[in-house]
Design a protein around this motif. Structure first.
Motif, PDB file in Angstrom:
ATOM      1  N   LEU A   1       2.208   1.784   2.776  1.00 33.58           N
ATOM      2  CA  LEU A   1       1.437   0.749   3.469  1.00 33.58           C
ATOM      3  C   LEU A   1       2.196  -0.567   3.371  1.00 33.58           C
ATOM      4  O   LEU A   1       2.722  -0.900   2.312  1.00 33.58           O
ATOM      5  CB  LEU A   1       0.056   0.560   2.824  1.00 33.58           C
ATOM      6  CG  LEU A   1      -0.902   1.740   2.843  1.00 33.58           C
ATOM      7  CD1 LEU A   1      -2.129   1.416   1.984  1.00 33.58           C
ATOM      8  CD2 LEU A   1      -1.336   2.078   4.269  1.00 33.58           C
ATOM      9  N   GLN A   2       2.202  -1.312   4.488  1.00 37.03           N
ATOM     10  CA  GLN A   2       2.925  -2.588   4.510  1.00 37.03           C
ATOM     11  C   GLN A   2       2.017  -3.676   5.082  1.00 37.03           C
ATOM     12  O   GLN A   2       1.794  -3.723   6.295  1.00 37.03           O
ATOM     13  CB  GLN A   2       4.197  -2.435   5.365  1.00 37.03           C
ATOM     14  CG  GLN A   2       5.029  -3.693   5.493  1.00 37.03           C
ATOM     15  CD  GLN A   2       5.622  -4.135   4.162  1.00 37.03           C
ATOM     16  OE1 GLN A   2       6.316  -3.352   3.497  1.00 37.03           O
ATOM     17  NE2 GLN A   2       5.337  -5.359   3.743  1.00 37.03           N
ATOM     18  N   GLY A   3       1.431  -4.472   4.209  1.00 36.27           N
ATOM     19  CA  GLY A   3       0.662  -5.645   4.659  1.00 36.27           C
ATOM     20  C   GLY A   3      -0.515  -5.323   5.563  1.00 36.27           C
ATOM     21  O   GLY A   3      -0.722  -5.973   6.577  1.00 36.27           O
ATOM     22  N   VAL A   4      -1.329  -4.340   5.174  1.00 40.45           N
ATOM     23  CA  VAL A   4      -2.427  -3.901   6.038  1.00 40.45           C
ATOM     24  C   VAL A   4      -3.709  -4.696   5.755  1.00 40.45           C
ATOM     25  O   VAL A   4      -4.115  -4.849   4.611  1.00 40.45           O
ATOM     26  CB  VAL A   4      -2.704  -2.388   5.843  1.00 40.45           C
ATOM     27  CG1 VAL A   4      -3.925  -1.955   6.647  1.00 40.45           C
ATOM     28  CG2 VAL A   4      -1.476  -1.576   6.237  1.00 40.45           C
ATOM     29  N   ASP A   5      -4.319  -5.197   6.825  1.00 39.89           N
ATOM     30  CA  ASP A   5      -5.648  -5.810   6.754  1.00 39.89           C
ATOM     31  C   ASP A   5      -6.662  -4.818   7.304  1.00 39.89           C
ATOM     32  O   ASP A   5      -6.396  -4.167   8.324  1.00 39.89           O
ATOM     33  CB  ASP A   5      -5.719  -7.065   7.637  1.00 39.89           C
ATOM     34  CG  ASP A   5      -4.866  -8.211   7.098  1.00 39.89           C
ATOM     35  OD1 ASP A   5      -4.467  -8.152   5.923  1.00 39.89           O
ATOM     36  OD2 ASP A   5      -4.610  -9.149   7.879  1.00 39.89           O
TER      37      ASP A   5
END
Ligand SMILES: Nc1ncnc2c1ncn2[C@@H]1O[C@H](COP(=O)(O)OP(=O)(O)O)[C@@H](O)[C@H]1O
Ligand SMILES: [Mg+2]
Length: 244
Positions: free
Chosen positions: A14-18
């Motif tokens: 996961l990379q910077g998930v909102d």
């Protein structure tokens, strides 16, 4: 969830998930295999700790060090495998590890009758489900009824706010799928925030309010279901460059 990053050694899952989920809403999460769906919900349910990022509940930052912590704060999940003890009856599954007891002449004994009636009550009141054979081993139930038992176990906790369902219809036929989607709608009516991970865009468009699209570890967009289409969502899943 804000700016959630999860790395496993050299792999960035996961990379910077909102991600935002609301009470009384079904949020679908879609994406190809390996897009990070399962990792995202494992972070949400305390199974994994994020490498970076934060989780908020009612605007307050929360942290868990285990799945039990997340359950304590009202966040639980029903996995595709359901994690039921097949040889036990539904009531025993409902109360697995939390058995109700009664005192008989000063001796603590299992209160099987109370567990049975509580199980039937929760299934009926929360899910509108009647078990066909309440004292049979869970393995003898239909896929839909087994699902109902697994959901009942999660919603039995009065404090439940967020329920995650990972591929709940993957192993079900059309009739049982329709029943499971009805259960999801019932939980939404009761004010839960329901998060549905699904490969079936039919299910997603039937039951969700918003769709969060994951691709290669990132959220590539969130759409309102009623204002979108399977084509649009498919395009987001595959990615514009591949589709072009
Ligand atoms: N425990 C793990 N260790 C190493 N890599 C993992 C682990 N779990 C997931 N991954 C990797 O993270 C990425 C996202 O996986 P996952 O969250 O399972 O995706 P999805 O559920 O969308 O199929 C994949 O590349 C997967 O191989
Ligand atoms: Mg997965």
């Amino acid at each position: 969830m804000t700016k959630i990053t999860k790395r496993f050694g050299g792999v960035t899952a996961l990379q910077g998930v909102d991600l935002t989920a609301y009470a009384g809403e079904v949020l679908a999460i879609v994406g190809d295999n390996g897009a990070g769906k399962s990792t995202l919900i494992k972070v949400l349910t305390g199974v994994y700790q994020p490498t970076e990022g934060q989780i908020f509940l009612d605007g307050k930052p929360i942290e868990f060090s285990s799945h039990a912590d997340a359950i304590e704060m009202g966040i639980d999940a029903v996995y595709q495998t359901l994690a039921l003890a097949d040889h036990l009856d539904p009531a025993a599954n409902m109360f697995l590890g939390n058995e109700l007891t009664k005192s008989v002449f000063g001796v603590q004994m299992l209160d099987n009758k109370k567990m049975r009636t509580e199980t039937e009550r929760v299934l009926m009141e929360r899910l509108g489900v009647t078990l066909k054979s309440p004292d049979a081993p869970t393995e003898s139930l239909s896929g839909g009824q087994r699902q109902a038992v697994a959901i009942a176990r999660a919603v039995y906790s009065e404090g439940l706010r967020v329920l995650v369902m990972d591929e709940p219809t993957a192993a079900l036929g059309p009739q049982e799928t329709a029943r499971t989607l009805n259960l999801i709608k019932a939980l939404r009516e009761q004010g839960l925030a329901v998060i549905l991970i699904s490969h079936s865009l039919d299910d997603v468009f039937e039951v969700s309010d918003r769709v969060h699209v994951q691709r290669r570890g990132q959220c590539v967009g969130v759409v309102n279901t009623h204002a979108s289409s399977t084509q649009e969502v498919l395009g987001m899943i595959i990615g514009a460059e591949e589709a072009a």
